[in-house]
Enzyme design. Structure first.
Site: not given
Ligand code: AMP
Ligand code: MG
Length: 542
Positions: A131, A143-144, A283
């Site tokens: 992650k 930014d991943g 998700d």
């Molecule tokens: P989360 O609410 O943190 O579970 O994220 C929701 C979505 O946003 C998921 O598809 C994650 O992969 C994406 N995501 C969250 N933070 C990032 C990040 N820094 N870079 C790329 N994708 C992100």
């Molecule tokens: Mg998530």
């Protein structure tokens, strides 16, 4: 006894997901809608200077690895994504989701990269997932990457939950990347550069409700069926008489009903330990009923059904502590809609959702019985006893963890010899502010009815005070990952001192044990942490 491997290169990979589900044909990484594929191949982005912060020996053992592996040079390189092992096939999965109640379309692994599935010597498959290892086709505008603060929180909490007996994804390692990541922590236009980090998560699979929702929403029923069949054959193989058994609509129904049961059990666990996930979007719901995606989660300090740690959710409080069981049911209903095309009948799906309610009730009653140290649940008395307790806890600010732990010491036979203030003294450490007279008398009166109920239980079952205390201490943790504790470990780690992360991992390995050397962690949240960023307020920015 399983042989212990001595090198990472000896890990065996058996990448079922990659082998059996369709891949995205586009190999370039740029943000896009990925159609007709379950995942995209993507290589982790190399980082400058990976340094191991902490690693969990128990998780290494799942992979047949000894903890001496952590000292080998290639460990941090591998779990920072700089070095791929033979057999790894890195990829990011496509999923969608309902965020805060609304369909959000494609989300996907925007910063998670599966490395592959380790096949261990017991024949178990464990997917390794980094992650924060860089951009994927699902990164959208982000930014991943991941920052150290949120990675410390994910690493520690995954392991803390496991040791508490709560189903969860695991965390093998936490590596600092030696690079900086720009984050606007409070979305207030003040971005800062923060140290970056990568957690290697480990689970049988990372499949979410949203993986099914996206294919269904797109009307790609063939792919929906392919993913459901794959999930049943791998994660739910016990539902099939033979590995090659035909999967018909009755199997889909059994599968959904098991997902409902597991999710109910998970919710009961969160409620019993006082965990608030913070972002229960579909998700972030695991098909295996695991706690997944540790973001702005928090632990109840003062018991409060309305509390949420997530500042992004402060308005609607959709994901507040007391709402979690209801939200999980709502999320299951979204999953039911998504898989409906495989079943084409509403009643069995509704029945399974009904089973969720029953299972949640059953677990909640069982947990209340255990938390109060009773041998059996007697609805005629215990429903009211529980309700009164929750009202008292809610109306004063009372630390949930300290309350249950000290309740075990109540002298149930001698209680009549004491006046109200002395009775309340047993649990007084749990109060954040001294109770007023009315609150104190309500608590004393509850403790007296409780003591009577326990005496009656002793008569009926032959149990005694020692058995009761031991039983309570086995289910009421003494140590949980209080938000300020994680923050103190983070503050030190940001200075390059990883000792507190290691200490907390050690502490949280035995949350139900006394551990006198760690008594300092059996304490209410200090006042300075009440309104401090990271301690009481967290955002999704991570
Ligand atoms: P989360 O609410 O943190 O579970 O994220 C929701 C979505 O946003 C998921 O598809 C994650 O992969 C994406 N995501 C969250 N933070 C990032 C990040 N820094 N870079 C790329 N994708 C992100
Ligand atoms: Mg998530």
């Amino acid at each position: 006894m399983a042989l212990v491997l001595s090198q990472l290169s000896q890990l065996q990979f058996d990448n079922r997901l990659v082998r059996e589900l369709p891949a995205d044909e586009e190999k370039q990484v740029f943000p896009r809608q990925v159609l007709g594929a379950a995942y995209s191949y993507v290589i982790p982005t190399p980082v400058k200077n990976p340094q191991l912060v902490c690693a969990a020996a128990e998780v290494a053992a799942l992979l047949d690895l000894p903890d001496t592996i952590f000292d080998q040079d290639d460990f941090a390189q591998t779990f920072a994504g700089n070095k791929l092992l033979d057999g790894m096939q890195p990829h990011a999965c496509c999923y969608g989701g309902h965020q805060f109640g609304n369909w959000a379309g494609q989300l996907g692994d925007g910063r998670a990269i599966n490395l592959g599935e380790v096949l261990n010597q017991r024949g178990e498959h464990w997917t390794l997932q980094l992650k924060g290892a860089g951009l994927t086709p699902y990164s959208r505008t982000a930014d991943g990457l991941a920052v150290l603060r949120s990675s410390v929180r994910e690493f520690l909490c995954s392991e803390a939950m496991f040791h508490l007996g709560v189903p969860t994804t695991r965390a093998l390692s936490l590596v600092a990347t030696g690079e900086y990541v720009r984050r606007d922590m409070f979305y207030d236009g003040n971005p800062q550069m923060e140290p970056g980090a990568i957690v290697c998560r480990v689970a049988p699979s990372f499949t979410r409700f949203g993986n099914f929702e996206i294919f269904s929403a797109r009307g790609d029923i063939a792919l929906l069926k392919q993913l459901a069949d794959f999930t049943i054959r791998t994660d739910f193989s016990h539902l099939l008489a033979q590995p090659s058994s035909v999967i018909d609509s009755s199997v889909y129904v059994q599968w959904f009903s098991e997902v409902c049961i597991r999710t109910a059990q998970l919710m009961a666990h969160w409620m019993r330990v006082g965990f608030v996930h913070g972002v229960m979007n579909t998700d972030n719901m695991s098909i295996l009923g695991l706690t997944i995606d540790y973001g702005p989660y928090g632990w109840l300090e003062g018991y409060d059904l309305n509390w949420t740690p997530n500042t992004t959710d402060a308005q609607g409080r959709r994901y507040r502590y007391g709402n979690q069981p209801q939200i999980a049911l709502w999320n299951l209903a979204q999953l039911a809609n998504a898989i409906y095309p495989l079943i084409n009948r509403v009643e069995p799906l509704q029945e399974a959702l009904g089973q969720y309610r029953n299972e949640y009730e059953r677990c909640a009653e069982r947990d209340l019985t255990a938390k109060l140290g009773l041998s059996v649940y007697n609805p005629a008395q215990d429903e009211a006893l529980g309700d009164q307790l929750f009202q008292i806890l809610q109306s004063s600010e009372i630390d949930m963890t300290i309350f249950y732990r000290t309740l075990a010491d109540l002298p149930v036979y001698d209680i009549h010899q004491y006046a109200d203030p002395q009775v309340v003294d047993i649990v007084r450490d749990a109060y954040y502010a001294p109770p007023g007279m009315a609150a104190e008398s309500a608590m004393a009166s509850w403790l007296r009815s409780y003591a009577q109920r326990v005496q009656q239980d002793f008569v009926l079952t032959g149990s005694d005070e020692n058995t009761r205390r031991a039983r309570m201490n086995a289910v009421n943790p003494k140590y949980v990952l209080r938000n300020y504790m994680a923050q103190q470990a983070i503050d030190k780690a940001a200075q390059g001192d990883y000792s507190e992360v290691k200490t907390l991992l050690q502490l949280l390995r035995n949350p139900y044990e006394e551990q006198p050397q760690f008594q300092r962690y059996f304490a209410k949240r200090p006042e300075w942490a009440r309104h401090k960023a990271g301690c009481s307020m967290l955002s999704c920015s991570s």
